[in-house]
Design an enzyme around this catalytic site. Structure first.
Site, PDB file in Angstrom:
ATOM      1  N   ASP A  75      69.910  15.584  35.976  1.00 17.41           N
ATOM      2  CA  ASP A  75      69.639  15.917  37.364  1.00 17.41           C
ATOM      3  C   ASP A  75      69.030  17.317  37.519  1.00 17.41           C
ATOM      4  O   ASP A  75      69.046  17.910  38.601  1.00 17.41           O
ATOM      5  CB  ASP A  75      70.920  15.820  38.199  1.00 17.41           C
ATOM      6  CG  ASP A  75      72.017  16.746  37.689  1.00 17.41           C
ATOM      7  OD1 ASP A  75      71.842  17.309  36.586  1.00 17.41           O
ATOM      8  OD2 ASP A  75      73.036  16.897  38.385  1.00 17.41           O
TER       9      ASP A  75
ATOM     10  N   HIS B 259      46.922  21.444  19.593  1.00 19.21           N
ATOM     11  CA  HIS B 259      47.890  21.707  20.645  1.00 19.21           C
ATOM     12  C   HIS B 259      49.284  21.970  20.061  1.00 19.21           C
ATOM     13  O   HIS B 259      50.293  21.475  20.559  1.00 19.21           O
ATOM     14  CB  HIS B 259      47.931  20.538  21.639  1.00 19.21           C
ATOM     15  CG  HIS B 259      46.702  20.453  22.482  1.00 19.21           C
ATOM     16  ND1 HIS B 259      46.385  19.335  23.219  1.00 19.21           N
ATOM     17  CD2 HIS B 259      45.692  21.339  22.700  1.00 19.21           C
ATOM     18  CE1 HIS B 259      45.234  19.537  23.855  1.00 19.21           C
ATOM     19  NE2 HIS B 259      44.800  20.747  23.555  1.00 19.21           N
TER      20      HIS B 259
ATOM     21  N   ASP C 246      46.507  30.816  21.714  1.00 22.05           N
ATOM     22  CA  ASP C 246      45.820  30.195  22.847  1.00 22.05           C
ATOM     23  C   ASP C 246      46.815  30.240  24.003  1.00 22.05           C
ATOM     24  O   ASP C 246      47.786  29.475  24.034  1.00 22.05           O
ATOM     25  CB  ASP C 246      45.430  28.751  22.509  1.00 22.05           C
ATOM     26  CG  ASP C 246      44.601  28.077  23.593  1.00 22.05           C
ATOM     27  OD1 ASP C 246      44.653  28.525  24.748  1.00 22.05           O
ATOM     28  OD2 ASP C 246      43.910  27.081  23.282  1.00 22.05           O
TER      29      ASP C 246
ATOM     30  N   ASP D 281      42.659  31.171  30.579  1.00 19.42           N
ATOM     31  CA  ASP D 281      42.754  30.394  29.328  1.00 19.42           C
ATOM     32  C   ASP D 281      41.985  31.150  28.250  1.00 19.42           C
ATOM     33  O   ASP D 281      40.756  31.156  28.254  1.00 19.42           O
ATOM     34  CB  ASP D 281      42.150  29.002  29.568  1.00 19.42           C
ATOM     35  CG  ASP D 281      42.356  28.059  28.397  1.00 19.42           C
ATOM     36  OD1 ASP D 281      42.917  28.475  27.373  1.00 19.42           O
ATOM     37  OD2 ASP D 281      41.922  26.893  28.507  1.00 19.42           O
TER      38      ASP D 281
ATOM     39  N   HIS E 121      36.569  18.905  18.779  1.00 14.30           N
ATOM     40  CA  HIS E 121      36.684  18.946  20.242  1.00 14.30           C
ATOM     41  C   HIS E 121      35.410  19.509  20.869  1.00 14.30           C
ATOM     42  O   HIS E 121      34.533  20.032  20.174  1.00 14.30           O
ATOM     43  CB  HIS E 121      37.904  19.761  20.677  1.00 14.30           C
ATOM     44  CG  HIS E 121      37.887  21.205  20.243  1.00 14.30           C
ATOM     45  ND1 HIS E 121      37.148  22.172  20.883  1.00 14.30           N
ATOM     46  CD2 HIS E 121      38.534  21.845  19.231  1.00 14.30           C
ATOM     47  CE1 HIS E 121      37.350  23.335  20.298  1.00 14.30           C
ATOM     48  NE2 HIS E 121      38.180  23.165  19.283  1.00 14.30           N
TER      49      HIS E 121
ATOM     50  N   HIS F 294      35.646  23.565  29.004  1.00 15.72           N
ATOM     51  CA  HIS F 294      36.072  22.731  30.119  1.00 15.72           C
ATOM     52  C   HIS F 294      36.080  23.588  31.368  1.00 15.72           C
ATOM     53  O   HIS F 294      36.157  24.822  31.321  1.00 15.72           O
ATOM     54  CB  HIS F 294      37.470  22.148  29.861  1.00 15.72           C
ATOM     55  CG  HIS F 294      38.524  23.165  29.546  1.00 15.72           C
ATOM     56  ND1 HIS F 294      39.146  23.930  30.497  1.00 15.72           N
ATOM     57  CD2 HIS F 294      39.042  23.567  28.353  1.00 15.72           C
ATOM     58  CE1 HIS F 294      40.019  24.744  29.930  1.00 15.72           C
ATOM     59  NE2 HIS F 294      39.978  24.552  28.618  1.00 15.72           N
TER      60      HIS F 294
ATOM     61  N   HIS G 184      42.486  22.302  32.864  1.00 17.59           N
ATOM     62  CA  HIS G 184      41.331  21.424  32.662  1.00 17.59           C
ATOM     63  C   HIS G 184      40.923  20.980  34.058  1.00 17.59           C
ATOM     64  O   HIS G 184      41.349  19.941  34.552  1.00 17.59           O
ATOM     65  CB  HIS G 184      41.693  20.242  31.767  1.00 17.59           C
ATOM     66  CG  HIS G 184      41.892  20.644  30.341  1.00 17.59           C
ATOM     67  ND1 HIS G 184      42.333  19.778  29.370  1.00 17.59           N
ATOM     68  CD2 HIS G 184      41.700  21.826  29.698  1.00 17.59           C
ATOM     69  CE1 HIS G 184      42.416  20.401  28.210  1.00 17.59           C
ATOM     70  NE2 HIS G 184      42.045  21.646  28.387  1.00 17.59           N
TER      71      HIS G 184
ATOM     72  N   GLU H 258      34.778  27.693  23.905  1.00 18.98           N
ATOM     73  CA  GLU H 258      35.809  27.794  22.876  1.00 18.98           C
ATOM     74  C   GLU H 258      35.495  26.980  21.619  1.00 18.98           C
ATOM     75  O   GLU H 258      36.185  26.008  21.320  1.00 18.98           O
ATOM     76  CB  GLU H 258      37.153  27.348  23.448  1.00 18.98           C
ATOM     77  CG  GLU H 258      37.117  26.017  24.193  1.00 18.98           C
ATOM     78  CD  GLU H 258      38.485  25.603  24.696  1.00 18.98           C
ATOM     79  OE1 GLU H 258      39.426  25.570  23.891  1.00 18.98           O
ATOM     80  OE2 GLU H 258      38.601  25.328  25.895  1.00 18.98           O
TER      81      GLU H 258
ATOM     82  N   TYR I 295      38.403  24.086  11.918  1.00 18.41           N
ATOM     83  CA  TYR I 295      39.772  23.785  11.485  1.00 18.41           C
ATOM     84  C   TYR I 295      39.700  23.037  10.161  1.00 18.41           C
ATOM     85  O   TYR I 295      39.122  21.949  10.082  1.00 18.41           O
ATOM     86  CB  TYR I 295      40.479  22.923  12.533  1.00 18.41           C
ATOM     87  CG  TYR I 295      40.271  23.429  13.936  1.00 18.41           C
ATOM     88  CD1 TYR I 295      41.117  24.383  14.490  1.00 18.41           C
ATOM     89  CD2 TYR I 295      39.191  22.969  14.701  1.00 18.41           C
ATOM     90  CE1 TYR I 295      40.906  24.866  15.771  1.00 18.41           C
ATOM     91  CE2 TYR I 295      38.979  23.445  15.981  1.00 18.41           C
ATOM     92  CZ  TYR I 295      39.830  24.390  16.517  1.00 18.41           C
ATOM     93  OH  TYR I 295      39.608  24.867  17.792  1.00 18.41           O
TER      94      TYR I 295
ATOM     95  N   ARG J 211      39.794  29.567  16.338  1.00 21.72           N
ATOM     96  CA  ARG J 211      39.169  29.264  17.631  1.00 21.72           C
ATOM     97  C   ARG J 211      39.042  30.569  18.404  1.00 21.72           C
ATOM     98  O   ARG J 211      39.921  31.432  18.335  1.00 21.72           O
ATOM     99  CB  ARG J 211      40.004  28.250  18.422  1.00 21.72           C
ATOM    100  CG  ARG J 211      39.387  27.850  19.755  1.00 21.72           C
ATOM    101  CD  ARG J 211      40.043  26.611  20.349  1.00 21.72           C
ATOM    102  NE  ARG J 211      41.445  26.760  20.694  1.00 21.72           N
ATOM    103  CZ  ARG J 211      42.451  26.222  20.006  1.00 21.72           C
ATOM    104  NH1 ARG J 211      42.211  25.497  18.923  1.00 21.72           N
ATOM    105  NH2 ARG J 211      43.712  26.403  20.387  1.00 21.72           N
TER     106      ARG J 211
ATOM    107  N   GLU K  59      38.033  31.783  22.421  1.00 21.97           N
ATOM    108  CA  GLU K  59      37.814  31.218  23.759  1.00 21.97           C
ATOM    109  C   GLU K  59      37.797  32.311  24.817  1.00 21.97           C
ATOM    110  O   GLU K  59      38.647  33.187  24.844  1.00 21.97           O
ATOM    111  CB  GLU K  59      38.928  30.217  24.075  1.00 21.97           C
ATOM    112  CG  GLU K  59      38.869  29.627  25.462  1.00 21.97           C
ATOM    113  CD  GLU K  59      40.038  28.701  25.741  1.00 21.97           C
ATOM    114  OE1 GLU K  59      39.925  27.848  26.639  1.00 21.97           O
ATOM    115  OE2 GLU K  59      41.078  28.834  25.049  1.00 21.97           O
TER     116      GLU K  59
END
Length: 438
Positions: free
Chosen positions: A34, A238, A255, A266, A345, A349, A356, A379, A383, A407, A409
């Site tokens: 709850d 991610h 990130d 971002d 990727h 975005h 996003h 970005e 990898y 990466r 970005e």
């Protein structure tokens, strides 16, 4: 902002003609049993109303003689408010949020038909609230059953998203102010994290420094689960466990962005934990940085959005060919996407109320054209997972390259003359990232 919300509603109503638009607030999300997550309003609902409570419905009826903006909200309830927080209530909502009329949410079924019966269509996005989907469909079906007797009523259900989201893509001056603040807070957090990180510390310790800075500077918290990925964890796009102890001679990929006034930043940076790149890390980092710089140069009004990604891909493929990690004809590699085991990727975005963010990238075979006021991330990355499987016909990857993920970005605002990098104050040049090891 009160006037701006009204302007947004007027703009949308001018585009829906004789239709009626219905928007539902976000549902409460349950963390466990709850216990609920902190409430976060649906972005479309917030964009049009600024109202930040659950169990609410907004109706726009431009054709109605008396009420064009209608709100249904939770009434005041002192007993419930003791447990769950204050409510604006019916009376105050009219004054505070500029509605022509406000009803208790319990009167929705009774009051809604009067705003639908003379509309030619209902604008509503069938979303995650299945119960409310059924409510809207039930009202529509009831009106359609009586249509032959009246000759009026909504004969179609249309998604308002294509129209509304095109409006959301172009940021106003007040939205840009909020996004610049979100960017500045995230810049401070990244710079703090880079100074704090060192071999022996845990990823979650760095995460704590980042998110402490977010809250300390007035952000509501992370814009998304912060990624603090050391070593081979950086090859997981991610990755959010953030539990590993950082080791010497590894890279750390961070990130992380924050939410401020409902708008988001971002940023991603990758740097050596020990203060010096290895030869392999440096070679790959130089490719990613060059890909990002060249991709950023494509951010200007009138340019196809796809040009950002295509530019980054070409630079990355050229770099991997030079290192012998790819082999063959560059055009064939790009066409057949044989680079995807290394770069899987897209290069960016839209960014705004959602991380996003909403908006079109492609119109059939034609790429969307960049316009002033849009904000996009840029970005690119490389990898090389420990278990990477090269594309057919490509060479095996030597062990010295495996486990490296990079990466970079930034958040780019399209301006009338080019672009503005909102997050450029986080260093990314190799000379700025290297220091004497501890």
């Amino acid at each position: 902002m009160h006037t701006e919300y009204a302007q947004r509603r007027e703009t949308l109503m001018s585009k829906i003609g004789k239709g009626t638009a219905i928007f539902r607030s976000a549902p409460m999300a349950v963390m466990h049993n709850d216990v609920e997550y902190n409430f976060r309003q649906d972005s479309d609902f917030f964009y049009l109303t600024g109202f930040n409570e659950p169990s609410a419905v907004a109706v726009l009826a431009p054709h109605h003689e008396e009420h064009r903006f209608i709100l249904f909200v939770q009434p005041k309830d002192p007993e419930r408010e003791t447990w769950t927080g204050y409510r604006v209530g019916v009376e105050a909502a009219k004054e505070q949020f500029g509605a022509d009329v406000v009803y208790p949410i319990g009167e929705l079924d009774e009051k809604l038909p009067q705003y639908l019966e003379k509309a030619d269509r209902i604008f509503y996005r069938l979303g995650r609230d299945r119960s409310f989907n059924d409510t809207v469909l039930r009202h529509w079906q009831q009106l359609m059953r009586t249509y032959p007797k009246r000759g009026t009523g909504p004969v179609a259900l249309e998604d308002p998203a294509p129209t509304l989201h095109a409006l959301r893509q172009i940021k106003s001056a007040s939205e840009l102010e909020l996004m610049r603040t979100a960017a500045a807070i995230a810049v401070d957090a990244h710079n703090r994290a880079r100074a704090f990180a060192q071999p022996g510390r845990y990823e979650y310790e760095v995460q704590a420094e980042i998110e402490h800075t977010f809250r300390l500077r007035g952000a509501s918290g992370p814009a998304y689960p912060s990624i603090v990925a050391s070593g081979a964890n950086a090859c997981i796009l991610h990755y959010t466990e953030n539990t590993r102890q950082m080791q010497a001679n590894e890279l750390l990929l961070i990130d992380a962005g924050c939410a401020y006034g409902y708008y988001n930043s971002d940023i991603t940076r990758t740097f050596p934990v020990s203060g010096r790149f290895t030869a392999e890390q440096k070679a790959l980092y130089e490719i990613v940085l060059e890909a990002q710089l060249q991709a950023i140069a494509q951010v200007h009004p009138g340019n196809p959005y796809s040009q950002i990604h295509e530019t980054a891909v070409r630079v990355i493929v050229e770099g991997l060919l030079d290192l012998g990690l790819l082999q063959g004809d560059i055009e064939e590699i790009i066409k057949e996407e044989k680079y995807k085991p290394f770069y899987m990727h897209k290069t960016g975005h839209w960014l705004g109320l959602d991380v996003h963010d909403v908006g079109i990238y492609q119109h059939g075979e034609t790429a969307h054209t960049l316009e002033p006021g849009q904000i996009t991330t840029v970005e690119p990355g490389i990898y090389i997972a420990p278990d990477i499987k090269p594309a057919e016909g490509q060479p095996e990857v030597d062990a010295r390259w495996r486990g490296i993920g990079i990466r970079i970005e930034d958040d780019l605002l399209v301006t009338s003359t080019g672009h503005e990098n909102l997050t450029d104050a986080v260093p990314k040049a190799i000379a700025d990232l290297e220091h004497q090891g501890v």
